[in-house]
Write a protein that holds these residues in place. Structure first.
Motif, short mmCIF file in Angstrom:
data_model
loop_
_atom_site.label_atom_id
_atom_site.label_comp_id
_atom_site.label_asym_id
_atom_site.label_seq_id
_atom_site.Cartn_x
_atom_site.Cartn_y
_atom_site.Cartn_z
N PRO A 1 0.83 -1.22 0.00
CA PRO A 1 0.00 0.00 0.00
C PRO A 1 0.85 1.26 0.00
CG PRO A 1 -0.06 -1.06 2.16
CD PRO A 1 0.64 -2.02 1.24
N GLN A 2 0.42 2.23 -0.79
CA GLN A 2 1.10 3.53 -0.89
C GLN A 2 0.08 4.64 -0.64
OE1 GLN A 2 4.35 3.99 -1.28
NE2 GLN A 2 4.77 1.79 -1.50
N ALA A 3 0.52 5.68 0.05
CA ALA A 3 -0.38 6.77 0.43
C ALA A 3 -0.56 7.73 -0.73
CB ALA A 3 0.15 7.50 1.66
N THR A 4 -1.49 7.43 -1.62
CA THR A 4 -1.77 8.34 -2.74
C THR A 4 -2.41 9.64 -2.28
OG1 THR A 4 -3.79 7.06 -3.10
CG2 THR A 4 -1.91 6.58 -4.53
N GLU A 5 -2.89 9.69 -1.04
CA GLU A 5 -3.40 10.95 -0.52
C GLU A 5 -2.32 12.03 -0.56
OE1 GLU A 5 -5.68 12.73 3.44
OE2 GLU A 5 -5.37 10.58 3.21
N ASN A 6 -1.06 11.63 -0.42
CA ASN A 6 0.04 12.59 -0.54
C ASN A 6 0.05 13.22 -1.93
OD1 ASN A 6 0.71 11.66 2.00
ND2 ASN A 6 2.36 10.33 1.28
N LEU A 7 -0.15 12.39 -2.96
CA LEU A 7 -0.22 12.91 -4.33
C LEU A 7 -1.45 13.80 -4.52
CD1 LEU A 7 0.69 9.72 -6.43
CD2 LEU A 7 2.13 11.73 -6.05
N THR A 8 -2.57 13.37 -3.97
CA THR A 8 -3.80 14.16 -4.11
C THR A 8 -3.61 15.57 -3.59
OG1 THR A 8 -5.16 12.16 -3.90
CG2 THR A 8 -6.23 14.26 -3.45
N LEU A 9 -3.00 15.70 -2.42
CA LEU A 9 -2.83 17.01 -1.79
C LEU A 9 -1.72 17.82 -2.43
CD1 LEU A 9 -3.21 15.75 1.86
CD2 LEU A 9 -4.70 17.45 0.80
N ARG A 10 -0.68 17.16 -2.86
CA ARG A 10 0.51 17.86 -3.37
C ARG A 10 0.43 18.12 -4.87
NH1 ARG A 10 4.26 20.45 -4.67
NH2 ARG A 10 6.49 20.06 -4.47
N HIS A 11 -0.14 17.18 -5.62
CA HIS A 11 -0.10 17.26 -7.08
C HIS A 11 -1.45 17.17 -7.77
CE1 HIS A 11 4.23 17.08 -6.81
NE2 HIS A 11 4.16 15.96 -6.14
N GLY A 12 -2.49 16.73 -7.07
CA GLY A 12 -3.81 16.73 -7.66
C GLY A 12 -4.39 15.35 -7.88
N VAL A 13 -5.70 15.31 -8.13
CA VAL A 13 -6.40 14.03 -8.23
C VAL A 13 -5.96 13.25 -9.46
CG1 VAL A 13 -8.36 14.99 -6.97
CG2 VAL A 13 -8.39 15.02 -9.46
N ARG A 14 -5.58 13.93 -10.54
CA ARG A 14 -5.14 13.19 -11.73
C ARG A 14 -3.87 12.39 -11.43
NH1 ARG A 14 -6.07 18.44 -15.33
NH2 ARG A 14 -8.16 18.04 -16.17
N SER A 15 -2.97 12.98 -10.64
CA SER A 15 -1.75 12.26 -10.29
C SER A 15 -2.07 11.02 -9.47
CB SER A 15 -0.81 13.18 -9.51
OG SER A 15 -0.26 14.18 -10.33
N ALA A 16 -3.00 11.16 -8.52
CA ALA A 16 -3.35 10.03 -7.68
C ALA A 16 -3.98 8.91 -8.50
CB ALA A 16 -4.30 10.47 -6.57
N PHE A 17 -4.90 9.23 -9.39
CA PHE A 17 -5.53 8.20 -10.21
C PHE A 17 -4.55 7.58 -11.19
CE2 PHE A 17 -9.51 9.80 -8.57
CZ PHE A 17 -10.33 8.68 -8.58
N GLU A 18 -3.63 8.38 -11.71
CA GLU A 18 -2.63 7.83 -12.63
C GLU A 18 -1.73 6.84 -11.93
OE1 GLU A 18 -0.37 6.62 -15.55
OE2 GLU A 18 -2.10 7.93 -15.91
N TYR A 19 -1.30 7.19 -10.70
CA TYR A 19 -0.44 6.25 -9.97
C TYR A 19 -1.19 4.96 -9.66
CZ TYR A 19 2.63 4.06 -6.65
OH TYR A 19 3.44 3.14 -6.03
N ALA A 20 -2.45 5.06 -9.28
CA ALA A 20 -3.23 3.87 -8.97
C ALA A 20 -3.34 2.95 -10.18
CB ALA A 20 -4.62 4.26 -8.46
N ALA A 21 -3.38 3.55 -11.37
CA ALA A 21 -3.53 2.75 -12.58
C ALA A 21 -2.20 2.20 -13.09
CB ALA A 21 -4.20 3.59 -13.68
N SER A 22 -1.16 3.04 -13.10
CA SER A 22 0.10 2.66 -13.74
C SER A 22 1.17 2.20 -12.78
CB SER A 22 0.65 3.84 -14.55
OG SER A 22 1.05 4.90 -13.69
#
Length: 695
Positions: free
Chosen positions: A582-603
């Motif tokens: 598990p990785q904390a994509t919430e960090n990406l959401t807050l720092r870089h935006g929801v597109r970054s979080a969804f992209e990481y979850a997919a790729s």
């Protein structure tokens, strides 16, 4: 602090509820016959709030033989063997203060290292403590301190303190920590008994070290909380049996403020609020009790009104449920019992540490106005909402009240196709500090003379901004007009009052503003700015939040609460990497935006995630780790300030050995001093370890 003579020190000691010890009169070997009996001093020793001339010492020596008081001998020495004792005095312990003891040692040389201990009338002694005095205000040498917060005894272990001690012992003298700044939640007053917590909590196997003599059940039988002074005392005594916390208090002077859990979970002024309980719970009696226990167990340079030597002068108050008409125009409850309760201990204060640190400490709980977002009037706007974010355009008028838009607030509050009357249209902006404390704080900011002005407070100031306007359709429909906030409870959403503070900094030409805070159970770094793009982004300082010492963080909770099935927004909070970790994509959401979080979850690819970041979302943030535990250090000199985040693995077991266990990472944030009219600039270096998705 101006140089004080013995008479003035005696008056100060009495005001602080302390005994006075006068240093440097003679130097001689100890003749106390001390022999260590930690079992008789079970909660160790501590020191606090040092200045260039003095420091407060503390211990607890309980008696169970029916006596009401006893005398202890206090010894202060220039060496750990006590061959050069420079101060001694007799100090009273008594049942009325739960056998705690406060001693102000005055007339000490500045920038000194000292050892101290307590001895009873039979020669039984406490452990030996070490403390420091502050450098003189004109001392040009670099200064360093650590800041910590949020230690939950039933949930985890204080491995961060053990790591801090280990690193400090290995450091050169000029790189050692001068004091530890504790930013709140020293204890957690909410506890669970075994029948309430049968399955642990997330990664944690709970322990049950606290059982209140009285206590009361709250939140639909989910928790027990204190219901008496003795209950609060029991909590402190349980926490101070922890060996890592006790060793840290014996090594450094602590400078402490409180957050919410020292008194009450969702408390403000003298009011308690609990999930599952309708309305406000009158808490004047427990506010006084919590203040008294804090005073008894924390060696802090605070002034209880009318205090007597060695005792807390607790006012007699009645529990009265406040009504909306009991509040003045600034949001302060003027009902006499409320005022007496919150005024029973004032903890906002300032300390100086050499030429480079003016430390300003504020209280964010005792004087704050009612949270305007915690009002039933706003509820209809969020009926049917599945995202849980607050739109910025809605929060602006809620926060600022009648001051919004230059004194022209909207008549309606709107979110999507729903609207309600603006219940804040005639009300003052929300205040975290209250009028009196805020006036004190702004005056101290304008007149601070040290190179770096460090604002220590319990609540983070960095916005928890999110861009749900960029969500993919399958994740849900955002009804806001643009950006939203992930949370609205701390300084990150007290925009109007925060802007007042930052405008004062700008208008007064103040440079070197550094904000350190706790409470979020996560590490954050960034810039202190009152507004974000598309508004003008004009930082006036830098801001940090420290990870929790042991309390559960958001990343850990998300691993359990964000289910994989039928959860279209899960990627905003957590996702698995290529190895299934598990990785904390919430960090990406807050720092870089929801597109970054969804992209990481997919790729599972960080670079692909960063390639679709939203550069306008968070220019105020340089680092976010929603799962960080440990502590931070701050080093200040004439040219720059360096903050290090020292992050440890989840403290779900006590680390073996003396080094506190391994590190997850160490990150350094370096800020050169800027000139008036300039904006600060921060550079970041990962010194060791893996920061994951935090940058």
């Amino acid at each position: 602090m101006p140089k004080l003579d013995r008479r003035d020190f005696l008056k100060l000691a009495a005001a602080l509820g302390a005994t006075l010890a006068w240093g440097c009169t003679t130097v001689k070997p100890s003749s106390s016959g001390w022999r260590e009996r930690r079992d008789l001093f079970p909660h160790g020793v501590a020191s606090g709030d040092p200045d260039a001339d003095s420091v407060l010492l503390w211990t607890r020596r309980p008696y169970a033989d029916g006596r009401e008081s006893a005398l202890l001998l206090v010894e202060v020495a220039e060496d750990p063997a006590f061959a050069r004792v420079i101060a001694t005095t007799s100090a009273k312990v008594q049942a009325a203060s739960d056998w705690t003891c406060r001693v102000l040692v005055g007339h000490l040389p500045p920038a000194g290292e000292y050892w101290y201990r307590f001895v009873d009338d039979e020669g039984n002694g406490s452990r030996i403590g070490r403390t420091l005095t502050a450098p003189r205000p004109d001392d040009p040498r670099p200064s360093k301190f650590a800041f910590v917060s949020c230690q939950c005894l039933p949930e985890g272990y204080n491995n961060g303190y053990r790591r801090m001690i280990h690193e400090d012992e290995q450091a050169t003298p000029d790189e050692r920590i001068g004091f530890v700044l504790h930013l709140g939640d020293f204890i957690y007053e909410v506890v669970q008994y075994p029948d309430q917590a049968k399955n642990g909590r997330f990664d944690r196997k709970l322990t049950f070290p606290i059982k209140y003599p009285k206590g009361k059940v709250v939140a639909n039988n989910r928790f027990w909380v204190p219901d008496s002074l003795e209950d609060y005392r029991v909590a402190y005594k349980a926490y101070l049996l922890d060996p890592d916390l006790q060793d840290a208090r014996a090594r450094w002077p602590f400078v402490c403020i409180w957050d919410n859990h020292e008194i009450s979970w969702n408390g403000w002024q003298s009011i308690q609020e609990f999930a599952g309980t309708d309305g406000w719970v009158a808490g004047q009696r427990l506010k006084v009790a919590g203040n008294q226990a804090w005073f008894e167990f924390q060696p802090a340079r605070v002034l209880p009104p009318g205090s007597k030597l060695d005792t807390f002068n607790a006012p007699t108050v009645q529990d009265v449920v406040l009504k909306p008409t009991d509040f003045d125009d600034t949001g302060l409850g003027t009902e006499p019992n409320n005022l007496a309760a919150i005024d029973s201990l004032i903890i906002y204060r300032a300390l100086r540490w050499g030429r480079h640190i003016d430390l300003l400490l504020t209280d964010n709980r005792s004087f704050r106005s009612r949270d305007p977002g915690n009002r039933e009037e706003i509820g209809p706007l969020f009926e049917g909402d599945t995202l849980g974010f607050v739109p910025e355009e809605l929060w602006g008028p809620v926060d600022a009240g009648r001051a919004f838009n230059g004194g022209h607030p909207p008549a309606k509050l709107t979110f999507g196709d729903k609207s309600v009357d603006n219940y804040r249209v005639a009300e003052a902006p929300q205040s975290m500090l209250g009028a009196k404390q805020k006036a004190w704080f702004l005056d101290r900011l304008r007149n601070a003379q040290a190179t770096w002005k460090v604002w220590g407070n319990s609540l983070g100031t960095l916005d928890t901004r999110i861009d749900p306007q960029n969500l993919p359709p399958e994740a849900g429909t955002w009804k806001g007009k643009g950006y939203g906030l992930m949370s609205v409870y701390d300084w990150g959403s007290v925009w109007h009052e925060r802007a007042e503070i930052y405008d004062t900094v700008r208008d007064a030409g103040v440079t070197g503003l550094v904000i350190v805070a706790g409470d979020r159970h996560s590490f954050w770094a960034g810039y202190a700015a009152k507004a974000l793009p598309p508004a003008a982004f004009e930082p006036v300082g830098v801001s940090f939040v420290g990870g929790s010492m042991s309390s559960v963080g958001g990343a850990e909770a998300n691993e359990y609460t964000q289910k994989k099935e039928n959860n279209p927004t899960r990627a905003l909070y957590i996702a698995e990497d290529k190895d299934g970790k598990p990785q904390a994509t919430e960090n990406l959401t807050l720092r870089h935006g929801v597109r970054s979080a969804f992209e990481y979850a997919a790729s599972k690819d960080v670079q692909k995630a960063l390639a679709v970041r939203n550069p306008e979302l968070a220019p105020h943030l340089t680092f976010v780790d929603n799962g960080g535990h440990g502590y931070a250090t701050v080093r200040c000199d004439a040219d720059r300030m360096v903050t290090e985040f020292v992050c440890i693995p989840r403290p779900i077991a006590r680390a073996p050995g003396n080094d506190g266990g391994p590190l997850r990472y160490r990150v350094r944030h370096e800020v050169p001093l800027w000139k008036a009219g300039e904006h600060p600039r921060m550079t970041q270096t990962v010194v060791e370890g893996d920061v994951g998705l935090s940058v």
